[in-house]
Design a protein around this motif. Structure first.
Motif, PDB file in Angstrom:
ATOM      1  N   PHE A   1       9.141   9.858  44.762  1.00 34.34           N
ATOM      2  CA  PHE A   1       8.119   9.691  43.729  1.00 34.34           C
ATOM      3  C   PHE A   1       8.674   8.886  42.557  1.00 34.34           C
ATOM      4  O   PHE A   1       8.022   7.953  42.064  1.00 34.34           O
ATOM      5  CB  PHE A   1       7.651  11.068  43.259  1.00 34.34           C
ATOM      6  N   SER A   2       9.883   9.197  42.104  1.00 32.85           N
ATOM      7  CA  SER A   2      10.455   8.506  40.941  1.00 32.85           C
ATOM      8  C   SER A   2      10.684   7.035  41.227  1.00 32.85           C
ATOM      9  O   SER A   2      10.473   6.175  40.355  1.00 32.85           O
ATOM     10  CB  SER A   2      11.770   9.174  40.521  1.00 32.85           C
ATOM     11  N   ASP A   3      11.112   6.692  42.449  1.00 35.37           N
ATOM     12  CA  ASP A   3      11.332   5.289  42.807  1.00 35.37           C
ATOM     13  C   ASP A   3      10.014   4.521  42.853  1.00 35.37           C
ATOM     14  O   ASP A   3       9.931   3.368  42.414  1.00 35.37           O
ATOM     15  CB  ASP A   3      12.037   5.186  44.160  1.00 35.37           C
TER      16      ASP A   3
ATOM     17  N   GLN B   1      11.671  13.735  54.074  1.00 33.25           N
ATOM     18  CA  GLN B   1      10.545  14.550  54.539  1.00 33.25           C
ATOM     19  C   GLN B   1      10.618  15.966  53.965  1.00 33.25           C
ATOM     20  O   GLN B   1       9.594  16.645  53.850  1.00 33.25           O
ATOM     21  CB  GLN B   1      10.532  14.600  56.061  1.00 33.25           C
ATOM     22  N   LYS B   2      11.827  16.390  53.603  1.00 37.05           N
ATOM     23  CA  LYS B   2      12.020  17.736  53.051  1.00 37.05           C
ATOM     24  C   LYS B   2      11.913  17.770  51.526  1.00 37.05           C
ATOM     25  O   LYS B   2      11.998  18.840  50.921  1.00 37.05           O
ATOM     26  CB  LYS B   2      13.377  18.286  53.488  1.00 37.05           C
ATOM     27  N   CYS B   3      11.744  16.591  50.919  1.00 34.72           N
ATOM     28  CA  CYS B   3      11.530  16.525  49.471  1.00 34.72           C
ATOM     29  C   CYS B   3      10.042  16.743  49.212  1.00 34.72           C
ATOM     30  O   CYS B   3       9.219  15.889  49.575  1.00 34.72           O
ATOM     31  CB  CYS B   3      11.966  15.169  48.920  1.00 34.72           C
ATOM     32  N   ARG B   4       9.698  17.844  48.621  1.00 39.15           N
ATOM     33  CA  ARG B   4       8.292  18.185  48.439  1.00 39.15           C
ATOM     34  C   ARG B   4       7.596  17.132  47.593  1.00 39.15           C
ATOM     35  O   ARG B   4       7.948  16.896  46.447  1.00 39.15           O
ATOM     36  CB  ARG B   4       8.160  19.558  47.776  1.00 39.15           C
ATOM     37  N   ARG B   5       6.623  16.441  48.228  1.00 38.70           N
ATOM     38  CA  ARG B   5       5.846  15.392  47.571  1.00 38.70           C
ATOM     39  C   ARG B   5       6.757  14.342  46.926  1.00 38.70           C
ATOM     40  O   ARG B   5       6.465  13.810  45.853  1.00 38.70           O
ATOM     41  CB  ARG B   5       4.875  15.987  46.558  1.00 38.70           C
ATOM     42  N   GLY B   6       7.874  14.043  47.593  1.00 34.06           N
ATOM     43  CA  GLY B   6       8.778  12.994  47.147  1.00 34.06           C
ATOM     44  C   GLY B   6       9.620  13.338  45.937  1.00 34.06           C
ATOM     45  O   GLY B   6      10.274  12.459  45.363  1.00 34.06           O
ATOM     46  N   ARG B   7       9.635  14.609  45.558  1.00 32.55           N
ATOM     47  CA  ARG B   7      10.386  14.998  44.362  1.00 32.55           C
ATOM     48  C   ARG B   7      11.794  15.488  44.721  1.00 32.55           C
ATOM     49  O   ARG B   7      11.991  16.127  45.751  1.00 32.55           O
ATOM     50  CB  ARG B   7       9.663  16.123  43.619  1.00 32.55           C
ATOM     51  N   LEU B   8      12.759  15.192  43.833  1.00 31.65           N
ATOM     52  CA  LEU B   8      14.129  15.646  44.035  1.00 31.65           C
ATOM     53  C   LEU B   8      14.290  17.123  43.718  1.00 31.65           C
ATOM     54  O   LEU B   8      15.225  17.772  44.211  1.00 31.65           O
ATOM     55  CB  LEU B   8      15.088  14.825  43.167  1.00 31.65           C
ATOM     56  N   LEU B   9      13.401  17.670  42.882  1.00 36.05           N
ATOM     57  CA  LEU B   9      13.466  19.080  42.521  1.00 36.05           C
ATOM     58  C   LEU B   9      12.376  19.856  43.247  1.00 36.05           C
ATOM     59  O   LEU B   9      11.300  19.310  43.518  1.00 36.05           O
ATOM     60  CB  LEU B   9      13.313  19.239  40.999  1.00 36.05           C
ATOM     61  N   PRO B  10      12.626  21.108  43.644  1.00 35.09           N
ATOM     62  CA  PRO B  10      13.840  21.853  43.303  1.00 35.09           C
ATOM     63  C   PRO B  10      15.030  21.603  44.236  1.00 35.09           C
ATOM     64  O   PRO B  10      16.185  21.690  43.814  1.00 35.09           O
ATOM     65  CB  PRO B  10      13.386  23.314  43.409  1.00 35.09           C
ATOM     66  N   LEU B  11      14.807  21.284  45.526  1.00 35.45           N
ATOM     67  CA  LEU B  11      15.928  21.189  46.473  1.00 35.45           C
ATOM     68  C   LEU B  11      15.999  19.864  47.199  1.00 35.45           C
ATOM     69  O   LEU B  11      16.841  19.688  48.092  1.00 35.45           O
ATOM     70  CB  LEU B  11      15.829  22.333  47.508  1.00 35.45           C
ATOM     71  N   GLY B  12      15.135  18.906  46.835  1.00 39.73           N
ATOM     72  CA  GLY B  12      15.165  17.630  47.528  1.00 39.73           C
ATOM     73  C   GLY B  12      16.509  16.932  47.415  1.00 39.73           C
ATOM     74  O   GLY B  12      16.986  16.313  48.374  1.00 39.73           O
ATOM     75  N   TRP B  13      17.135  17.033  46.248  1.00 39.83           N
ATOM     76  CA  TRP B  13      18.427  16.379  46.030  1.00 39.83           C
ATOM     77  C   TRP B  13      19.472  16.855  47.025  1.00 39.83           C
ATOM     78  O   TRP B  13      20.319  16.073  47.481  1.00 39.83           O
ATOM     79  CB  TRP B  13      18.917  16.655  44.595  1.00 39.83           C
TER      80      TRP B  13
END
Length: 383
Positions: free
Chosen positions: A37-39, A283-295
């Protein structure tokens, strides 16, 4: 009367809705590898993306009864238009529900926006530059996508055929390249001969190289080697520094290999850039977000190599060194690293179907051509 409302993206909130629509449309899809999402927010922000120094763009949302049912970005790359002698408006970031009324309204909006600015044709899907995803998937819908390419449902291409007026402008192919258990003897022999005869050297870059400006040198080489590729526009130093800031924090420098001509004071003549596949991780980054565990999922793939695949992001060799076999040096150096990391195959990025020089570099390996995608073109009527 159409039930579709086309809305211009004019605020950050609108842009967030634009980006989020892809996550909604492809929720749970096992083949889509969405960007972060941020990119996406950065790439589409005129104040943050250096490509807006020579591009202009307008994003559109398609709404039905207030609900988003599609999106598209209209882009004019003035540098590319001047380079290729075309008056083109590009369409990119296109997504829509399976409704011809929606896809027609989106593409009509791009055409009208381009017409108002004196453009004579619409081409896409393309981004601002070659570093953005390009080409609509037309074959390989049951293959895992990469972050650098577009995944779309089969009905997208069906809509392009049904809408009328759209023709093929360029087709791309992609390959799955299997990592051999040993460096192929023929490849090893050619690499050794090239190294000895022409005094070329392949090596991974280091942090010290980056401090001494290697990043800029690599991208200047890319500008030179890709300048005649379909739709390419030269990257400015501002863009290059932006890409270095965005991606080098993730990079495993062992997977960025350069070829140097030791007869010319270490002149940079080739580069091969690889990245552990992040497809399953994103695919495991919820809605493309790094938080909470995507990072954490990204770090596992990047630093601990918890993936079986490697993305072959880019191979660039100066024309006068291709016939000397510089590509062989790159792969002879990379294969042992791939083996050490446990990679089973590499995913090439898009290659023009007519680019035999690029495709010939896979001759040493077992390959599978498993995806195909297309850029479409349509003339803009003067009415």
């Amino acid at each position: 009367m159409s039930s579709i409302e086309i809305k211009k993206v004019v605020s950050r909130r609108d842009l967030a809705s634009f980006v989020d629509f892809h996550y909604d449309l492809y929720k749970g899809n096992e083949y889509d590898a969405p960007n972060l999402f941020s990119d996406e927010m950065m790439t589409l922000d005129p104040k943050r993306n250096a490509a807006f120094d020579f591009c202009e763009a307008q994003c559109f949302l398609a709404l039905r009864e207030g609900k988003t049912v599609g999106r598209v970005a209209a882009i004019i790359n003035r540098k590319a238009n001047e380079r290729w002698g075309r008056r083109t408006v590009r369409f990119g970031w296109i997504d829509f529900v399976d409704d011809l009324e929606v896809s027609r309204a989106l593409l009509d909006a791009v055409e009208q926006w381009g017409r108002e600015r004196g453009m004579t044709e619409v081409v896409g899907p393309l981004g601002f530059t070659d570093f953005d995803p390009e080409g609509m998937l037309t074959d390989g819908f049951d293959e895992l996508n990469t972050m650098a390419t577009i995944y779309n449902y089969p009905y997208y291409a069906e809509h392009m055929e049904r809408l009328g007026g759209w023709e093929k402008d360029n087709d791309y192919v992609e390959y799955k390249v299997y990592v051999p258990q040993e460096v192929p003897e023929r490849l090893k022999k050619i690499a050794g001969m090239v190294e000895k005869r022409y005094n070329l050297r392949a090596r991974s870059i280091t942090k010290a190289d980056l401090r001494q400006g290697m990043g800029l040198r690599v991208f200047h080489l890319i500008n030179e080697t890709f300048k005649n590729i379909y739709g390419f526009s030269e990257l400015s130093d501002r863009q290059i520094n932006q890409y270095l800031d965005m991606y080098l924090r993730w990079a495993d420098l062992r997977l960025i290999v350069v070829v140097e001509d030791m007869n010319a004071d270490g002149r940079l003549v080739g580069v091969g850039i690889s990245l552990p596949s992040l497809s399953r991780a994103v695919q495991k980054c919820r809605r493309g977000r790094l938080l909470p565990l995507g990072w954490w999922h990204l770090i596992r793939a990047l630093w601990f190599h918890k993936t079986r695949y490697v993305d072959l992001e880019m191979v660039g060799v100066l024309p006068e060194y291709r016939s000397k076999g510089a590509n062989a040096l790159l792969f002879a150096h990379l294969i042992p690293i791939y083996q050490e990391y446990g990679f089973e195959w590499g995913e090439t990025q898009v290659e023009m179907e007519t680019n035999e020089n690029v495709q010939s570099q896979w001759q040493f390996f077992k390959t599978e051509q498993h995806k195909r995608r297309r850029c479409y073109v349509k003339k803009i009527s003067l009415d």
